[in-house]
Design a protein around this motif. Structure first.
Motif, PDB file in Angstrom:
ATOM      1  N   LEU A   1       0.829  -1.207   0.000  1.00 26.83           N
ATOM      2  CA  LEU A   1       0.000   0.000   0.000  1.00 26.83           C
ATOM      3  C   LEU A   1       0.863   1.257   0.000  1.00 26.83           C
ATOM      4  CD1 LEU A   1      -2.769  -1.071   2.553  1.00 26.83           C
ATOM      5  CD2 LEU A   1      -3.016  -0.809   0.080  1.00 26.83           C
ATOM      6  N   LEU A   2       1.960   1.220   0.732  1.00 27.05           N
ATOM      7  CA  LEU A   2       2.866   2.369   0.787  1.00 27.05           C
ATOM      8  C   LEU A   2       3.443   2.672  -0.597  1.00 27.05           C
ATOM      9  CD1 LEU A   2       4.595   4.491   2.207  1.00 27.05           C
ATOM     10  CD2 LEU A   2       6.223   2.683   2.810  1.00 27.05           C
ATOM     11  N   ARG A  36      -3.713  13.828  -0.307  1.00 33.42           N
ATOM     12  CA  ARG A  36      -4.309  12.636   0.310  1.00 33.42           C
ATOM     13  C   ARG A  36      -3.397  11.428   0.175  1.00 33.42           C
ATOM     14  NH1 ARG A  36     -10.580  13.007  -1.908  1.00 33.42           N
ATOM     15  NH2 ARG A  36     -11.081  15.023  -0.939  1.00 33.42           N
ATOM     16  N   ALA A  37      -2.798  11.268  -1.009  1.00 31.92           N
ATOM     17  CA  ALA A  37      -1.880  10.149  -1.215  1.00 31.92           C
ATOM     18  C   ALA A  37      -0.675  10.266  -0.283  1.00 31.92           C
ATOM     19  CB  ALA A  37      -1.426  10.100  -2.674  1.00 31.92           C
ATOM     20  N   ALA A  38      -0.167  11.483  -0.119  1.00 27.19           N
ATOM     21  CA  ALA A  38       0.970  11.692   0.787  1.00 27.19           C
ATOM     22  C   ALA A  38       0.584  11.387   2.228  1.00 27.19           C
ATOM     23  CB  ALA A  38       1.472  13.128   0.667  1.00 27.19           C
ATOM     24  N   ASP A  39      -0.631  11.754   2.630  1.00 29.31           N
ATOM     25  CA  ASP A  39      -1.104  11.461   3.987  1.00 29.31           C
ATOM     26  C   ASP A  39      -1.238   9.960   4.198  1.00 29.31           C
ATOM     27  OD1 ASP A  39      -1.201  14.145   4.557  1.00 29.31           O
ATOM     28  OD2 ASP A  39      -3.352  14.353   4.169  1.00 29.31           O
ATOM     29  N   ARG A  40      -1.794   9.271   3.201  1.00 23.36           N
ATOM     30  CA  ARG A  40      -1.933   7.814   3.319  1.00 23.36           C
ATOM     31  C   ARG A  40      -0.570   7.146   3.372  1.00 23.36           C
ATOM     32  NH1 ARG A  40      -5.635   8.549  -1.132  1.00 23.36           N
ATOM     33  NH2 ARG A  40      -7.772   8.782  -0.388  1.00 23.36           N
ATOM     34  N   ALA A  41       0.368   7.651   2.577  1.00 27.13           N
ATOM     35  CA  ALA A  41       1.715   7.096   2.593  1.00 27.13           C
ATOM     36  C   ALA A  41       2.357   7.273   3.966  1.00 27.13           C
ATOM     37  CB  ALA A  41       2.576   7.765   1.517  1.00 27.13           C
ATOM     38  N   ILE A  96       0.803   7.373   6.841  1.00 24.36           N
ATOM     39  CA  ILE A  96       0.187   6.393   7.744  1.00 24.36           C
ATOM     40  C   ILE A  96       0.821   5.018   7.550  1.00 24.36           C
ATOM     41  CG2 ILE A  96      -1.953   5.159   8.261  1.00 24.36           C
ATOM     42  CD1 ILE A  96      -3.463   7.728   7.564  1.00 24.36           C
ATOM     43  N   MET A  97       1.020   4.636   6.283  1.00 21.66           N
ATOM     44  CA  MET A  97       1.635   3.343   5.996  1.00 21.66           C
ATOM     45  C   MET A  97       3.078   3.302   6.500  1.00 21.66           C
ATOM     46  SD  MET A  97      -0.655   1.444   4.614  1.00 21.66           S
ATOM     47  CE  MET A  97      -1.820   2.289   5.699  1.00 21.66           C
ATOM     48  N   GLU A  98       3.798   4.397   6.359  1.00 18.61           N
ATOM     49  CA  GLU A  98       5.179   4.459   6.847  1.00 18.61           C
ATOM     50  C   GLU A  98       5.226   4.258   8.358  1.00 18.61           C
ATOM     51  OE1 GLU A  98       6.671   8.190   5.573  1.00 18.61           O
ATOM     52  OE2 GLU A  98       7.152   7.526   3.538  1.00 18.61           O
ATOM     53  N   ARG A  99       4.292   4.868   9.059  1.00 10.96           N
ATOM     54  CA  ARG A  99       4.257   4.716  10.520  1.00 10.96           C
ATOM     55  C   ARG A  99       3.942   3.284  10.920  1.00 10.96           C
ATOM     56  NH1 ARG A  99       0.775  10.242  11.869  1.00 10.96           N
ATOM     57  NH2 ARG A  99       2.527  11.714  11.605  1.00 10.96           N
ATOM     58  N   LEU A 100       3.026   2.645  10.179  1.00 11.92           N
ATOM     59  CA  LEU A 100       2.686   1.255  10.476  1.00 11.92           C
ATOM     60  C   LEU A 100       3.887   0.349  10.241  1.00 11.92           C
ATOM     61  CD1 LEU A 100       0.652  -0.933  11.189  1.00 11.92           C
ATOM     62  CD2 LEU A 100      -0.075  -0.960   8.796  1.00 11.92           C
ATOM     63  N   VAL A 101       4.569   0.558   9.127  1.00 13.83           N
ATOM     64  CA  VAL A 101       5.756  -0.245   8.827  1.00 13.83           C
ATOM     65  C   VAL A 101       6.835  -0.010   9.881  1.00 13.83           C
ATOM     66  CG1 VAL A 101       7.672  -0.515   7.205  1.00 13.83           C
ATOM     67  CG2 VAL A 101       5.332  -0.403   6.352  1.00 13.83           C
ATOM     68  N   ALA A 102       7.036   1.243  10.243  1.00 12.49           N
ATOM     69  CA  ALA A 102       8.064   1.568  11.233  1.00 12.49           C
ATOM     70  C   ALA A 102       7.755   0.958  12.592  1.00 12.49           C
ATOM     71  CB  ALA A 102       8.196   3.087  11.357  1.00 12.49           C
TER      72      ALA A 102
END
Length: 299
Positions: free
Chosen positions: A53-54, A245-250, A252-258
């Motif tokens: 997703l990221l 919006r895409a940058a915001d979603r990215a 969120i995904m970065e934080r989840l991965v981290a």
């Protein structure tokens, strides 16, 4: 004899401590909890999905940024055409009102060249207003005088295909426009001016009538030009919103991965100190046991 199994046990304990210390040192060096996805355990599938997703959101954000840049260039070129045509219209109105046209011929030729340059502008070698024919200049006539013999249908080499790009999941936006959509009406005014021939300082009544006709054609062409520019502005706002919006979603995904992959460096440093202390203690105990001898007790 009893020290042999104890030494074996200590060897195993020391080897285990060394492995744990090596793992902790690797975490400290890489900043990651594990060296590979398999070592993440139950979080493996979640992290693989998050990374997919990221990558998708980062791609959408990159496409959106590129489209936004192209739309900004398009808007700049349209603005340049609008400014030049406004100046020409003002001069035509002055000539019609006063019957004097000093400098009008030079201004008309200069405006035509600005018009031509804008319509044939490119981005990285790709023409902005050529539709899908991005390797062909969309506006044909090379000079104001040459436009007199080129009808509007033959003056534009673009097709009617608008460029589009995917800026969000399942959503494509058309961001291109064509030279004919922008300039067909305005080109009619240039043809009228070219049909007059060299415009004298004191135009004849017939020439003044042609100048008035050109003003009307510019007015009609400017309506189409401004409508296209308004649509470009709407698309710019839409692309900017989608990109954000895409940058915001990215993010969120970065934080989840981290959260699942990155190690807590403070915790790692503390664990490293404890493991080093434990291993040092194991070395000390092993050294003392190795010096034990039954002979010392028989003396």
């Amino acid at each position: 004899m009893a020290t042999v199994p104890m030494q074996r046990t200590l060897f195993e304990s020391i080897a285990f401590s060394q492995r744990r210390l090596a793992e902790t040192q690797q975490q400290l060096a890489t900043g990651k909890k594990a060296p590979d996805f398999a070592s993440l355990g139950i979080e493996t599938m979640r992290n693989l999905s998050a990374r997919t997703l990221l990558a998708r959101q980062e791609a959408h954000a990159a496409v959106g940024a590129r489209v936004g840049t192209t739309l900004a260039l398009v808007d700049t070129q349209i603005g340049g055409i609008e400014e030049a045509m406004n100046d020409l219209r003002t001069k035509l109105l002055e000539a019609s009102a006063t019957g004097r046209a000093e400098g009008l011929q030079e201004l008309a030729e200069e405006t035509f060249q600005r018009f031509r340059t804008a319509l044939n502008s490119d981005e990285g070698g790709t023409f902005l207003f050529a539709g899908s024919r991005t390797d062909t200049a969309p506006f044909v006539p090379a000079s104001l005088a040459a436009s007199a013999g080129v009808p509007t249908a033959n003056a534009f080499a673009n097709d009617n295909v608008e460029a589009s790009a995917r800026v969000a999941e399942g959503y494509d936006i058309a961001y291109g426009t064509t030279a004919s959509a922008l300039g067909a009406g305005l080109y009619d005014a240039f043809r009228t001016l070219a049909g007059i021939g060299p415009i004298p300082d004191a135009p004849t009544p017939a020439q003044l009538a042609a100048l008035g006709q050109a003003v009307g054609q510019i007015n009609d062409g400017m309506k189409s030009l401004r409508a296209v520019r308004a649509e470009v502005g709407r698309r710019q706002a839409q692309v900017e919103s989608m990109t954000d919006r895409a940058a915001d979603r990215a993010l969120i995904m970065e934080r989840l991965v981290a959260r699942n992959e990155d190690a807590d460096m403070a915790e790692v440093a503390s664990t490293l100190t404890q493991q080093q202390t434990t291993l040092q203690a194991s070395y000390t105990v092993f050294s003392r046991l190795s010096n034990l001898s039954l002979v010392n007790f028989l003396r």
